[in-house]
Design an enzyme around this catalytic site. Structure first.
Site, PDB file in Angstrom:
ATOM      1  N   VAL A 126      26.209  54.126 128.795  1.00 26.26           N
ATOM      2  CA  VAL A 126      25.318  53.255 128.028  1.00 26.26           C
ATOM      3  C   VAL A 126      23.995  53.973 127.737  1.00 26.26           C
ATOM      4  O   VAL A 126      23.684  54.310 126.598  1.00 26.26           O
ATOM      5  CB  VAL A 126      25.056  51.929 128.781  1.00 26.26           C
ATOM      6  CG1 VAL A 126      24.138  51.020 127.969  1.00 26.26           C
ATOM      7  CG2 VAL A 126      26.366  51.221 129.095  1.00 26.26           C
ATOM      8  N   CYS A 127      23.231  54.211 128.785  1.00 27.16           N
ATOM      9  CA  CYS A 127      21.870  54.727 128.614  1.00 27.16           C
ATOM     10  C   CYS A 127      21.821  56.226 128.323  1.00 27.16           C
ATOM     11  O   CYS A 127      20.772  56.741 127.945  1.00 27.16           O
ATOM     12  CB  CYS A 127      21.050  54.409 129.851  1.00 27.16           C
ATOM     13  SG  CYS A 127      20.966  52.638 130.192  1.00 27.16           S
ATOM     14  N   ILE A 128      22.939  56.936 128.479  1.00 32.13           N
ATOM     15  CA  ILE A 128      22.995  58.345 128.093  1.00 32.13           C
ATOM     16  C   ILE A 128      23.747  58.509 126.778  1.00 32.13           C
ATOM     17  O   ILE A 128      23.296  59.228 125.880  1.00 32.13           O
ATOM     18  CB  ILE A 128      23.632  59.199 129.209  1.00 32.13           C
ATOM     19  CG1 ILE A 128      22.873  59.005 130.528  1.00 32.13           C
ATOM     20  CG2 ILE A 128      23.631  60.673 128.822  1.00 32.13           C
ATOM     21  CD1 ILE A 128      21.385  59.339 130.455  1.00 32.13           C
TER      22      ILE A 128
ATOM     23  N   TRP B 189      23.117  54.370 133.024  1.00 31.80           N
ATOM     24  CA  TRP B 189      24.457  54.832 133.300  1.00 31.80           C
ATOM     25  C   TRP B 189      24.896  55.750 132.186  1.00 31.80           C
ATOM     26  O   TRP B 189      24.421  55.627 131.040  1.00 31.80           O
ATOM     27  CB  TRP B 189      25.413  53.664 133.428  1.00 31.80           C
ATOM     28  CG  TRP B 189      25.187  52.771 134.592  1.00 31.80           C
ATOM     29  CD1 TRP B 189      24.842  53.137 135.863  1.00 31.80           C
ATOM     30  CD2 TRP B 189      25.286  51.348 134.594  1.00 31.80           C
ATOM     31  NE1 TRP B 189      24.745  52.030 136.662  1.00 31.80           N
ATOM     32  CE2 TRP B 189      25.012  50.915 135.912  1.00 31.80           C
ATOM     33  CE3 TRP B 189      25.605  50.400 133.625  1.00 31.80           C
ATOM     34  CZ2 TRP B 189      25.030  49.577 136.277  1.00 31.80           C
ATOM     35  CZ3 TRP B 189      25.618  49.067 133.993  1.00 31.80           C
ATOM     36  CH2 TRP B 189      25.339  48.667 135.301  1.00 31.80           C
TER      37      TRP B 189
END
Length: 217
Positions: free
Chosen positions: A121-123, A118
Site C-alpha cells: 500500500v504505502c510503498i 506496508w
C-alpha cells in the site's frame, strides 16, 4: 566490442543522486506486519537511516495519522536525523500528499529510494506514481514489510514489473561506499555494519580485533 573502463555504472546509486523516503515506520503499522520480524525490520530500518545520514543523503521522513492512530515513528529511524520534521499525512499514498511532493521537488533528485510499511500500500503507491512521472525508483525490500509474505512478495513483483529496482539495506549502504579507500566514510560504514550488519558485521569485528585488518589497505 565494448571497451571496459574502471568506472562505476550509471545505474548504481551515489549519495547525491537520490532522495530516500522512509514511510510509516510506526507501531500500529508494525503490529500487523508478518512478512518480517519486528526485530529484523527495526534493525534494517536503523541501518538504512544511519547510512543515509552518514553519507549525507537527502531524506524525507513521513508518517500517517501519527497522533490519532498509528503512533510515533521508530526511534531507530528518527534518531539519525535530530530536529528533522516528520511529514504527517492522511493519504495512504505519500505521493498524493502536497507537503511530501513539495519536499521531493525542493530536493530535486531524479531518483527515489523507498522503504516502509506496508509494502503493498504505502510503498506501491508512491513507487508506481513516481515511475509514472519519470523518476527512477529503488525499493529497499528488507526495510519494508506487509501483513503476509504473500502480500509483500506480490507488491515487490508488481513494482519490479513497473521498472522499480529492488535492493536490500546492507546493499544500499555498501553501494554508496563502493570503495574502501574512501576514507571519509570508511569508519562510518564499517561501524554501522559492525552494529547492524549481522554476520557480516561479526566478520568485520573479528578481523579488526584479531588482525587489525582494514579493507582499505
Amino acid at each position: 566490442m565494448p571497451q571496459a573502463k574502471p568506472v562505476a555504472g550509471a545505474r548504481l546509486l551515489t549519495p547525491a543522486d537520490h532522495t530516500l523516503v522512509m514511510i510509516d515506520f510506526q507501531p500500529q503499522m508494525a503490529f500487523a506486519t508478518k512478512s518480517i520480524s519486528a526485530i529484523e525490520l527495526r534493525n534494517n530500518a536503523a541501518l538504512l537511516a544511519r547510512a543515509a545520514r552518514g553519507f549525507g543523503v537527502a531524506t524525507i521522513l513521513t508518517t500517517v495519522a501519527a497522533k490519532g492512530f498509528s503512533g510515533p515513528m521508530f526511534d531507530e529511524v528518527t534518531a539519525p536525523f535530530p530536529g528533522q520534521a516528520l511529514l504527517d499525512r492522511t493519504s495512504m499514498n505519500a505521493w498524493e500528499d502536497a507537503a511530501v511532493i513539495e519536499e521531493v521537488n525542493r530536493l530535486g533528485r531524479s531518483r527515489i529510494v523507498l522503504s516502509g510499511l506496508w509494502t503493498s500500500v504505502c510503498i506501491v503507491g508512491p513507487a508506481l506514481s513516481a515511475r509514472d512521472q519519470g523518476f527512477d525508483v529503488y525499493v529497499v525490500g528488507d526495510a519494508c514489510g506487509d501483513v503476509s509474505a504473500e502480500a509483500h512478495d506480490r507488491a515487490m513483483d508488481r513494482m519490479v514489473q513497473a521498472g522499480c529496482v529492488p535492493m536490500t539495506s546492507l546493499q544500499y549502504m555498501l553501494e554508496l561506499q563502493r570503495d574502501w579507500a574512501r576514507a571519509e566514510t570508511y569508519d562510518m560504514t564499517t561501524g554501522v555494519a559492525r552494529q547492524l550488519g549481522g554476520a557480516y558485521g561479526l566478520g568485520i569485528t573479528y578481523a579488526k580485533s584479531m588482525f587489525g585488518a582494514s579493507e582499505g589497505h
